[in-house]
Structure formats: C-alpha cells, structure tokens
Design an enzyme around this catalytic site. Structure first.
Site, mmCIF file in Angstrom:
data_model
loop_
_atom_site.group_PDB
_atom_site.id
_atom_site.type_symbol
_atom_site.label_atom_id
_atom_site.label_comp_id
_atom_site.label_asym_id
_atom_site.label_seq_id
_atom_site.Cartn_x
_atom_site.Cartn_y
_atom_site.Cartn_z
ATOM 1 N N GLY A 65 -82.122 17.258 46.090
ATOM 2 C CA GLY A 65 -82.679 16.019 45.789
ATOM 3 C C GLY A 65 -83.293 15.867 44.555
ATOM 4 C CB SER A 66 -81.704 14.910 41.148
ATOM 5 O OG SER A 66 -81.170 13.742 41.648
ATOM 6 C CG ASN A 67 -84.607 10.504 43.111
ATOM 7 O OD1 ASN A 67 -83.822 10.766 41.979
ATOM 8 N ND2 ASN A 67 -84.369 9.636 43.844
ATOM 9 C CG ASP A 68 -88.988 14.263 46.313
ATOM 10 O OD1 ASP A 68 -89.636 13.244 45.594
ATOM 11 O OD2 ASP A 68 -88.957 13.917 47.524
ATOM 12 C CB CYS A 123 -78.046 13.567 48.526
ATOM 13 S SG CYS A 123 -79.543 14.697 48.899
ATOM 14 N NE ARG A 131 -81.645 7.045 50.599
ATOM 15 C CZ ARG A 131 -80.467 6.458 49.964
ATOM 16 N NH1 ARG A 131 -79.692 5.693 50.512
ATOM 17 N NH2 ARG A 131 -79.989 7.085 48.809
ATOM 18 C CG HIS A 188 -62.060 -22.440 66.325
ATOM 19 N ND1 HIS A 188 -62.514 -23.196 65.249
ATOM 20 C CD2 HIS A 188 -60.659 -22.617 66.342
ATOM 21 C CE1 HIS A 188 -61.480 -23.900 64.696
ATOM 22 N NE2 HIS A 188 -60.480 -23.509 65.403
ATOM 23 N NE ARG A 212 -83.998 11.961 53.679
ATOM 24 C CZ ARG A 212 -84.043 10.992 52.476
ATOM 25 N NH1 ARG A 212 -83.655 11.779 51.229
ATOM 26 N NH2 ARG A 212 -84.586 9.908 52.396
ATOM 27 C CD GLU A 214 -86.831 16.934 49.206
ATOM 28 O OE1 GLU A 214 -86.675 15.934 48.570
ATOM 29 O OE2 GLU A 214 -86.982 17.148 50.270
#
Length: 804
Positions: A707-710, A757, A516, A426, A584, A686
């Site tokens: 994977g631009s970070n790694d 990504c 992820r 409700h 992934r 990456e």
C-alpha cells in the site's frame, strides 16, 4: 375430421418453421417440442399460419390499396406515418377473418378448451415472419391481446392481430431495417394464459443487457401480467445469477435490486368490459421482492437450458431474451416467449470504448443507466403522445414512459430519460438497439427537467445514470483489443463499485488486486454493522427509524448487512471469475465509521484516526468483534454458497505479527480458515514493520500487497490527510523506494506473492517501471490507468529481456 390447412399446434412446430408461423411461434414450438422433456414448462397452444394472413388479404381484395397507403412514405413525418398506418390497419380490419380460416381457428380453440376448460382464457399474440431473427428482434412491433375468452372475442382479437402488422412502429421498424412490407407475413399465436395476474412475471436475458457480460443471467420481475415490465410501466425487481458456479451446483444469486413495482396488470374486474386493467400494488408488497430465491434459481436454470439449446442448434453462443410468467393458482413457472438477444451479442469486442465526463454539475435526475455512453442536447418533455410531433432531432427525450408507437421519434433522440421502467422495458430495449444512452426509472424527470434546458445524460458512471445540467465536456477512450499482448507482470485493477464490475472486466486484466469493501458498506449498506447487532445502544429515535426503513423486509437486521455485502463482493468476484479477486476487509478509520448510520454510538473520537483504531486492530477487539464477524459471514457466503473461490481475503493495517495471529484466529472462529478450501489470506504491506518483519509475516500470510499511500505516509511521517504538509508526500522518495524494494525481495525470498495496490503506479510511470525492475509480480491500478500502464510495462519488459 378434415386436415386443417392453417392450424399448427406447438408440438408440431420447430424453429425452422419461421417462414410458416413467424419467429415467436417457431420458438414456442421448438421449446414445447424439445425442452418440455427437460423440465421447462410451456403453455399449450397453436399457431395460425402466415398463409392465413396472405389469404385474408387476397380474399378482401385489399393488397393494392395497402401498397398505395404506404407508397412514398417518409417515416420522419410522424403525423403522416400515423395517417397511413391507420389507413392500412382499417383496411385489414374491414376485410376481417374469412369464414374458412375462422372455422379452423374456432375448432382449434375448442380443442384447447377441452384441455383447459370451457371458454378458456388465451393470449393472442402476433408472430411476424421477419421476427426474432438473430439480427433483428422486431420486439413489441405488433400487438398482443390478453385474457381473451370465447369465440366472439377470439375472432375480434385475431383480426386486430393481423392489422397490427401495420402499427406505426412496425412500419417504421421495417423501413429502418430494410424489410419489404409486402414480403413480411403475420402468423397468430393462440396460447393458454398463465395466471400471472395472481402472481408475477417478467423478462430474462442470458447476457448482461448493459455491458454484454455473458456469464450472468439477468432476471426482472414484477407483480401481475408481463406487459407492464415489457412496456416499462413499472420499475421491476432485478436479479443476477452467475452461470459458471450455477452449473457447478451452487445457489449463485449474486445480486438483487428491489424495484418499486407500483402497479400490476390483472384481469378486468367487477363487470368491466376491459380485458385487463392496472391496479395499485399495496405498499407492503412493493417493499419486498416478488420472487423467492427458489423461483429465481428455477428461472435461471430454464434460461441456461434454453440458451444452451439454441446455441447448440446455431453452432455458436446464442444469448437469449426470454419472457416468463408464474401461475398464481398452481405456483408453476412458465416460459411464454424466447428470442435471440440482438444488441450486446452482436457488438464487436475488438474495440473497447469508454466514455468519460470531464466535469460534473447539478444533478437533475437519477435512474437506472442503460448502455455506457454519454449524450447531450436540449431537453424536450413529452407528457402526451399528441406532443410527439413537436420533438426535434438531436433533442433529449424526457417522458413518463415510452411505448412502441414512439419509436419513430426515439430514433432521432440524443438520449432518452423516463420516469418509469427497468432495464428490460421498452425504452431500454429500443435505446440499446439504437445505440443511444437512456436512463429509466427516474420517477420525476418530467418534473425536474424543463423543455429547452440543455442537459447531459451520463450512463458512464455505473448502475446509476445521471442527468446533469448544461452541456458538459466529455471524451471517448477507444482501445483496440485485437492482438493485444499480455505482460509477464500481472496487471490487475483497483475496484470498489460493484455496479461497474461487469463493464470493467472487459478491459484486458489479470484480476482485481484491491476490491474495497468500504465502498459497498458506505453506499449500499449505509449502516454501521454494530448498530445492526446492538440497536439497543442507539438513543436517537431518528437514527433507529432510518435503520428500520433501510432494513425493511429483513426480520434479521444482521442478515441485511451480510447479504448486501455478499452481493456486492460476489458481483465483483463473478465479474472477474476465475481470475483472482483480492478483497480487503473493512479499512474505515473511526471518523469514517462514525459517519455511517448509527456509527456515533459505537466509535471513539480520535485525534489522529489515520494511525489509530483501524484495520486489523479492530477485528479482534470487543468494540468491533461482532461487526467483523458479519464481514466474515458475508465472505464465507461468497466462497461457500456462491462458489466464488477465486476470492482472496486481505487484512489491512496489520501492525505486528501477534496481531496478525489474533486476526487469523478470529477469522477461523467465523468459518474462514486459511488454507481450507483453498482460502488464501494476504496482508497489506503498508507499515514499515511489515517490511522489517517480512520473514515472520510470510509464515502466516500467503501474499503481500504494498500500500504505497500508507507506506509513504509512515516512512516520511507525513499525514496524507493534511494539506499543510501534502507537498512532502512523494512515493518516489529514495527512502520509500528502499522499503518497497525490501518488501519485494523479502516476499520473493519467502516464496510469497508480492503485488502493489497503491496509487503510485497509476500516477507515476517511473514508479511502475521501478517496481517491475525490482521483480514485482502484480500491480493493481485504477481502471483508467490499466491500459496505459499495460502498454508501458510490455515495452519495459521487452527492453529488459533484450540482449545488450
């Protein structure tokens, strides 16, 4: 036999008969007459027409007194509303059911007893003539009486049913929605009871109740009669079925949530005068689902058939709100009510509103979020209906549960929080209609929150709603979706939390470029997969006990991992179907794996796990091969059993081509063969070697995601987990940009998909512009960046295509 004046059997009623028998009975008749031939089971019964109500009022000579009782009513005055409502109900109860009307009801009940047995048990339900309309549901405004047997009890229940047209909440509802009290009549529905007191019952929506996502059937279920689910007295089990693949023949249950189901409503026992009573549910029953998969899918099929029928009848899509019950004697599933859904289906989709907290504080309570808004104010804990007059407009209502009698107060609340109830209770239904945030099923909010305490109620963080201490700052992003163009560059999103998938899918997008798996494992599963495969290697009794508690109901502990992971990924894939969803495979580092329950027994200690035993290297190694097999089983289930073939798999941190070949061979051993049934496998780009050897990697993968970070970390030699060198981490460095350009050109040269990504496009507009100029095919962004970057990319593409 003389023709009955007031009685209409379900078989003779259709949806057009709302003025005659009210919305509820008209819908039951429509389904009984039109859908039983399609396999949907409806208990038999009959309606006492609304004309009987009007004739009873006139026969009792009480119409003018009724009007005086409600004259100059101010529904904001709760105490006065209660006095006037009681006066109106007493007038109708005193007038009673005239003898000529009762004779027809009694005769019809006798015919029902001939079909089902002497003194058969029936439900006596109200059905107002302004009820279950496409724009106003009137749900729960009048009363229902269950387990009614015999003539005396039936006549009494019918009288109470007529009087319930003037419950406090029904009076308030009509005033709020502009209905004239004396142009609304009430029909009585008398239907054979379904013995769900011996089994289970619940509610189905053919639309997601929180987001308006239209491709899911949402089923709630609890033990016993259905009133507890509707009124929010229990936290029910929840199930989601995906319509498109269900129609294709797949067993497409994509999600399950276990409710605690602490009580159930059953028939009165042991000579009790009570027609129904609540009893405790045994602990073992609470910890298992109250419906089998076959039952869930049967109910989903019923719901889709009902929605299709009403949509065709209306000439447009018509999401439905449906009540069901399972007979514990025969095992049959019945539909006992269906009405149009009147909240999400009526919302305008031209403006997308997103609420965002700017900071957080101490969490006072957690439960199921209802809606996606944020509300705040001073808390008012109401533990008894007698305390309702103390509630002040703009306060946050904190209660064990709510009932329809509370609605005049609920309308003035900034937010609602309850201990009990699920998303179809409700409190949830009313808060959606009112457009205010609510959190249900917190269990202990009335104990952890104090009256007068300033609180912020956030339903903007996914499945879990949270009550925070203090009035926290927040803002609302509003995006106009009308005439919005799409860029040539595919704009996808990064996503980990399945709870947010339906909501985020409403943002204009081209799919999910990075789902992820780690989020699902750490938040939903919590247990290291190898601990489920080899519990004998765990020495700590406390860890084993924790695993046992989490996997209760799973005889096969490995199935716990597979099913939970499949549900999480399946929810994301369904939310964006048929757009591509790139998932992934697990990319925890060893220290992160070790933090999972049971993980310490299986993970080595590494000095630098960032470039250690992670990603592809784990999948074919004996230390994790069996865990990877469970991941593969879950992904195969999503594609093969749920039918979500839009799922693309992606391999992270794959150092060398021979390693890639080993991973693909391992996947094939577990039933995931690249190219089979359209399965595509991407690889994260990456590691500098992924770029240098991109021609060779292109021979065994279908696409790449930068994977631009790694890639930045390994190009610049900067540990992105180290604060000491964080100032040197920059994706815009010329060396990094050179490798990104090489990756894009190499993939395009080989006819392979190339996207990105990593974080960079979300953080740096100039980076996003750079990769568009280089010819990137897609970029996957954080959800809060999608629209901002989309507009920027559209503008950039226009400039690039304009002649100089």
């Amino acid at each position: 036999m003389q023709q009955a004046q007031y009685i209409y059997w379900f078989k003779d009623i259709r949806i057009e008969d709302v003025p005659l028998v009210g919305g509820k009975n008209a819908s039951l008749g429509e389904m009984y007459g039109e859908l039983t031939a399609k396999g949907i089971k409806i208990p038999n019964g009959f309606a006492v027409s609304a004309q009987a109500y009007w004739d009873a009022i006139r026969s009792g000579g009480i119409l003018e007194e009724l009007k005086r009782a409600l004259d100059n009513l101010n529904i904001a005055d709760v105490a006065d509303l209660a006095r006037r409502g009681k006066k109106a109900r007493d007038l109708i109860l005193t007038a009673g059911i005239p003898d000529d009307i009762w004779r027809e009801i009694k005769d019809a009940y006798g015919q029902l007893c001939e079909e089902y047995g002497a003194d058969t048990d029936v439900a006596v339900r109200s059905s107002a003539t302004a009820e279950d309309l496409p724009t106003a549901s009137f749900a729960g405004q009048q009363e229902t009486y269950l387990n009614i047997r015999g003539d005396y009890a039936l006549r009494e229940a019918c009288g109470k049913c007529l009087a319930s047209l003037f419950t406090d909440r029904a009076i308030s509802y009509r005033v709020t929605h502009g209905f004239d009290h004396f142009k609304v009549g009430l029909s009585i529905g008398i239907m054979k009871m379904v013995r769900s007191d011996l089994s289970s019952s619940g509610v189905i929506f053919t639309i997601d109740t929180e987001t308006g996502f239209r491709e899911a059937v949402f089923v709630t279920a609890s033990y016993g009669l259905g009133e507890n689910v509707v009124q929010g007295a229990v936290n029910p089990d929840e199930f989601y079925v995906f319509k498109p693949t269900f129609r294709q023949g797949y067993r497409s249950i994509i999600r399950k949530n276990l409710g605690d189901k602490r009580i159930k409503m059953v028939y009165g026992q042991g000579g009790s005068k009570a027609l129904t009573q609540n009893v405790e549910v045994p602990e073992a029953d609470r910890r298992r689902f109250c419906l089998s998969d076959d039952d869930i899918l049967t109910l989903a099929g019923y719901a889709i058939t009902i929605e299709d029928h009403y949509s065709n009848k209306a000439g447009k899509p018509r999401p439905m709100d449906i009540e069901w019950a399972k007979d514990g004697i025969t095992g049959e599933l019945f539909i006992v009510q269906a009405r149009p859904e009147t909240v999400q289906s009526l919302k305008s989709m031209d403006i997308l509103e997103t609420y965002r907290l700017e900071r957080k504080s101490q969490v006072l309570a957690v439960g199921k979020s209802v809606g996606e808004k944020i509300g705040q104010g001073k808390a008012r804990v109401i533990k008894d209906v007698a305390q309702l007059p103390t509630f002040m407009p703009g306060e946050v209502l904190i209660a064990d549960t709510t009932s329809p009698d509370w609605e005049p107060v609920m309308k003035t609340a900034a937010a609602i929080v309850t201990n009990r109830g699920g998303r179809t209770c409700h409190a949830a239904i009313v808060s959606r209609e009112l457009g205010i945030p609510a959190i249900v099923g917190t269990r202990d909010a009335t104990e952890t929150i104090r009256t007068g305490e300033e609180v912020t109620v956030s339903c903007a963080e996914g499945d879990d709603g949270k009550v925070y201490q203090d009035l926290l700052p927040f803002h609302i992003d509003r995006i106009s979706l009308s005439n919005l163009k799409r860029p040539k560059t595919r704009i996808m999103m990064n996503l980990g939390n399945p709870d947010q998938a339906f909501s985020l899918s409403m943002i204009p997008n081209d799919g999910v470029g990075l789902a992820r798996m780690e989020f699902i494992i750490s938040n939903s599963i919590q247990i290291h997969p190898m601990a489920l495969v080899h519990p004998e290697r765990i020495d700590d009794p406390a860890v084993l006990q924790n695993i046992e508690q989490l996997t209760t109901g799973y005889a096969d502990k490995e199935e716990y991992f597979v099913e939970k992971l499949a549900f999480g990924v399946g929810t994301i894939a369904a939310a964006f179907y048929p757009k591509p969803v790139v998932v992934r495979m697990s990319d925890f580092k060893t220290n992160e794996y070790a933090s999972l329950i049971g993980g310490q027994a299986f993970e080595p200690k590494e000095e630098n796990p960032m470039i250690g035993f992670r990603g592809a290297a784990r999948y074919y190694d004996d230390q994790y091969r069996e865990g990877f097999a469970l991941e593969c089983q879950a992904m195969k289930r999503v594609r093969d059993e749920m039918g979500l073939t839009n799922l693309i798999l992606m391999i992270p941190f794959c150092r060398r081509v021979p390693e890639a070949e080993k991973v693909l061979a391992e996947m094939a051993k577990n039933g995931l063969v690249r190219g089979e049934k359209g399965l595509e496998v991407y690889v994260m780009c990456e590691i500098p070697n992924n770029v240098i050897a991109i021609d060779d990697f292109s021979k065994i993968f279908d696409g790449f995601s930068i994977g631009s970070n790694d890639l930045t970390q390994l190009t610049l030699g900067v540990d992105r987990d180290s604060t000491l060198v964080a100032h040197d981490f920059d994706e815009r460095d010329p060396g990094v940009l050179k490798l990104v350009s090489m990756a894009i050109q190499g993939a395009l040269r080989n006819g392979r998909h190339i996207g990105i990504c990593g974080q960079a496009p979300s953080d740096y507009p100039e980076f996003a512009e750079f990769i568009v100029r280089e010819g990137i095919e897609s970029m996957s962004l954080n959800p809060d960046s999608v629209m901002k970057i989309t507009l920027r990319i559209i503008d950039l593409e226009n400039k690039l295509s304009s002649p100089l």
